[in-house]
Design a protein around this motif. Structure first.
Motif, PDB file in Angstrom:
ATOM      1  N   SER A 125      14.760  -6.244  -2.712  1.00 35.87           N
ATOM      2  CA  SER A 125      13.433  -5.707  -2.419  1.00 35.87           C
ATOM      3  C   SER A 125      12.951  -6.161  -1.044  1.00 35.87           C
ATOM      4  O   SER A 125      12.344  -5.394  -0.299  1.00 35.87           O
ATOM      5  N   SER A 126      13.243  -7.423  -0.698  1.00 38.45           N
ATOM      6  CA  SER A 126      12.823  -7.955   0.598  1.00 38.45           C
ATOM      7  C   SER A 126      13.510  -7.222   1.744  1.00 38.45           C
ATOM      8  O   SER A 126      12.859  -6.798   2.708  1.00 38.45           O
ATOM      9  N   GLU A 132      12.621  -0.487   5.538  1.00 40.92           N
ATOM     10  CA  GLU A 132      11.632   0.588   5.472  1.00 40.92           C
ATOM     11  C   GLU A 132      10.467   0.318   6.428  1.00 40.92           C
ATOM     12  O   GLU A 132       9.871   1.243   6.984  1.00 40.92           O
ATOM     13  N   GLY A 133      10.149  -0.969   6.640  1.00 41.95           N
ATOM     14  CA  GLY A 133       9.107  -1.324   7.599  1.00 41.95           C
ATOM     15  C   GLY A 133       9.526  -0.971   9.019  1.00 41.95           C
ATOM     16  O   GLY A 133       8.722  -0.462   9.818  1.00 41.95           O
ATOM     17  N   ILE A 134      10.782  -1.244   9.354  1.00 41.23           N
ATOM     18  CA  ILE A 134      11.322  -0.867  10.661  1.00 41.23           C
ATOM     19  C   ILE A 134      11.305   0.653  10.813  1.00 41.23           C
ATOM     20  O   ILE A 134      11.030   1.182  11.891  1.00 41.23           O
ATOM     21  N   LEU A 262       5.919  -4.072   5.490  1.00 41.08           N
ATOM     22  CA  LEU A 262       6.373  -5.367   5.983  1.00 41.08           C
ATOM     23  C   LEU A 262       5.700  -6.531   5.257  1.00 41.08           C
ATOM     24  O   LEU A 262       6.252  -7.619   5.186  1.00 41.08           O
ATOM     25  N   THR A 263       4.484  -6.311   4.722  1.00 40.43           N
ATOM     26  CA  THR A 263       3.781  -7.375   4.007  1.00 40.43           C
ATOM     27  C   THR A 263       3.979  -7.329   2.495  1.00 40.43           C
ATOM     28  O   THR A 263       3.704  -8.304   1.800  1.00 40.43           O
ATOM     29  N   ALA A 264       4.463  -6.200   1.986  1.00 41.48           N
ATOM     30  CA  ALA A 264       4.621  -6.064   0.535  1.00 41.48           C
ATOM     31  C   ALA A 264       5.590  -7.085  -0.038  1.00 41.48           C
ATOM     32  O   ALA A 264       5.394  -7.589  -1.146  1.00 41.48           O
ATOM     33  N   GLY A 265       6.649  -7.418   0.731  1.00 42.52           N
ATOM     34  CA  GLY A 265       7.629  -8.388   0.249  1.00 42.52           C
ATOM     35  C   GLY A 265       6.990  -9.724  -0.085  1.00 42.52           C
ATOM     36  O   GLY A 265       7.310 -10.337  -1.106  1.00 42.52           O
ATOM     37  N   ALA A 266       6.055 -10.171   0.778  1.00 47.45           N
ATOM     38  CA  ALA A 266       5.383 -11.450   0.544  1.00 47.45           C
ATOM     39  C   ALA A 266       4.496 -11.390  -0.692  1.00 47.45           C
ATOM     40  O   ALA A 266       4.453 -12.330  -1.497  1.00 47.45           O
ATOM     41  N   ALA A 324       2.188   2.513   1.183  1.00 47.87           N
ATOM     42  CA  ALA A 324       3.409   2.004   1.807  1.00 47.87           C
ATOM     43  C   ALA A 324       4.404   1.329   0.864  1.00 47.87           C
ATOM     44  O   ALA A 324       5.606   1.609   0.916  1.00 47.87           O
ATOM     45  N   PRO A 325       3.961   0.411  -0.009  1.00 47.91           N
ATOM     46  CA  PRO A 325       4.957  -0.331  -0.805  1.00 47.91           C
ATOM     47  C   PRO A 325       5.579   0.474  -1.942  1.00 47.91           C
ATOM     48  O   PRO A 325       6.615   0.069  -2.481  1.00 47.91           O
TER      49      PRO A 325
END
Length: 408
Positions: A125-126, A132-134, A262-266, A324-325
């Motif tokens: 997932s990370s 996907e963020g890129i 990019l922040t969803a992983g956290a 986004a996520p």
């Protein structure tokens, strides 16, 4: 080196694929075509993605991920190089068909490579959210790159087509990076015939969890492409922004998507995916209900730059932060529930139904936009948002009965 190769591949295809909203607006301006006709560009892109994914997803592991990516990149490089000299709407359709065909080869390969590089659900997932963020950063870049080639004094000018020379060079560079990357061949569970591998992909679609999953993916992409493809035209015709500003300000949508992914992983390291995605869907509905009323009767004012733009132009794109996520998280939950040798055929199904959802969203939005206006077209996005809440519930129930690898 492998992560760099898949990241730059996704970056360049982000620019190409998500330029469709800009190209729809510019095709209406430059080639004097109707909105419904312009909306067919999404179909040429997405239906080619769907067709190629359906036909060759199970074959790609046999050919090799690297070769598939190289073939796709080479096809797009040639198409981009030819576009400015031909300068016709029929070839724009051909271009997007080539982009869709190539992306099908690249996406199936990239998703399978991510499976090779990840051993747990969290790791998968990370990395998925990072890639996907890129992708979304590529989308952001694309709006500004295209806007830089548009003549602000003449909407009908064809000078914007020169952007494809630059993109052809970027694709060529990407091809070199992929060629040098040490991408491993797939580890197959057993040797099967090509026909058997193809039917294995079809059999996946009969599993209840997969049926609910692909319908969820279809609905999500319908929403994203319906809004994303028509936001530049919405900005110009509903909000009254100049063409160049309409395209540039759409980059807020890409920024929101990039930040969200990019922040969803956290966030997901501290929170279960199901309540998190429901919060995202509630946020999407809230953004639309709050921002669309602010878009009424604003096109009558004179707008020359970002400074003059109404608040709705800045609020509507923020729906991207909430949506986004959803796509990468759903994909990660589904893929990590399967053995690695099924990732390529499963990705084929993901690409097929993503493409069908994107085409449906863009074409339906285009027809409604043309018939009753942009505000009503965007308000109707609330229907698939509500449907996605329902499918998410059933997907959670189905996924809970499985035992995915790694920690959740």
């Amino acid at each position: 080196m492998v992560i760099a190769a898949i990241a730059i591949s996704y970056y360049v295809f982000a620019i190409l694929l998500n330029s469709v909203g800009t190209v729809i607006l510019q095709s209406i301006n430059s080639f004097d075509i109707s909105k419904p006709e312009a909306s067919t560009l999404e179909g040429f892109k997405d239906l080619s993605i769907a067709a190629v994914s359906f036909l060759v997803a199970s074959f790609i592991p046999r050919v090799g991920y690297k070769l598939s990516m190289l073939l796709g990149l080479a096809l797009v490089a040639v198409a981009c190089a030819l576009t400015p000299s031909i300068a016709s709407f029929w070839f724009i359709k051909v271009l997007f068909a080539c982009i869709g065909t190539a992306f099908a080869l690249v996406k199936v390969s990239v998703y399978a490579i991510i499976g090779q590089l990840s051993s747990t659900t969290k790791a998968h997932s990370s990395l998925m959210n990072t890639i996907e963020g890129i992708f979304m950063l590529g989308v952001l870049s694309g709006y500004w790159v295209f806007a830089g080639f548009i003549d602000p004094n003449n909407d009908a000018s064809l000078s914007w087509l020169n952007v494809y020379y630059l993109l052809a060079a970027l694709v060529g560079f990407t091809l070199i990076v992929v060629a040098l990357a040490p991408i491993k061949p797939v580890e197959k569970a057993q040797s099967e015939g090509l026909a058997s591998e193809f039917f294995s992909m079809l059999k996946l679609a009969y599993k209840p969890i997969v049926l609910v999953f692909i319908f969820s993916i279809f609905l999500y992409v319908l929403i994203e492409q319906g809004i994303g493809s028509w936001l530049p035209t919405f900005n110009k015709e509903v909000l009254g922004l100049p063409t160049q500003v309409s395209i540039q300000i759409t980059s807020i949508f890409a920024i929101a998507l990039a930040v969200g992914r990019l922040t969803a992983g956290a966030v997901l390291t501290r929170m279960n995916w199901y309540p998190f995605l429901n919060i995202c869907l509630a946020g999407m509905a809230t953004v639309m209900l709050l921002s669309l009323p602010l878009a009424e009767n604003v096109a009558d004012s004179t707008i020359a730059s970002w400074v003059d733009a109404p608040i709705a132009a800045f609020l509507i794109p923020l729906i991207g932060l909430m949506m986004a996520p959803i796509y990468p998280v759903l994909n990660s939950v589904m893929l990590t529930a399967l053995p690695q040798h099924q990732h390529a055929p499963m990705t084929g199904l993901i690409v097929v139904f993503s493409a069908l959802g994107g085409t449906t969203g863009s074409i339906v939005t285009g027809f409604i936009f043309d018939a009753v206006g942009g505000q009503q077209a965007f308000y109707l996005s609330l229907i698939p948002i509500g449907a996605l809440v329902v499918t998410l519930f059933f997907f959670k129930r189905a996924s809970s009965s499985l035992s995915p690898k790694g920690a959740q």
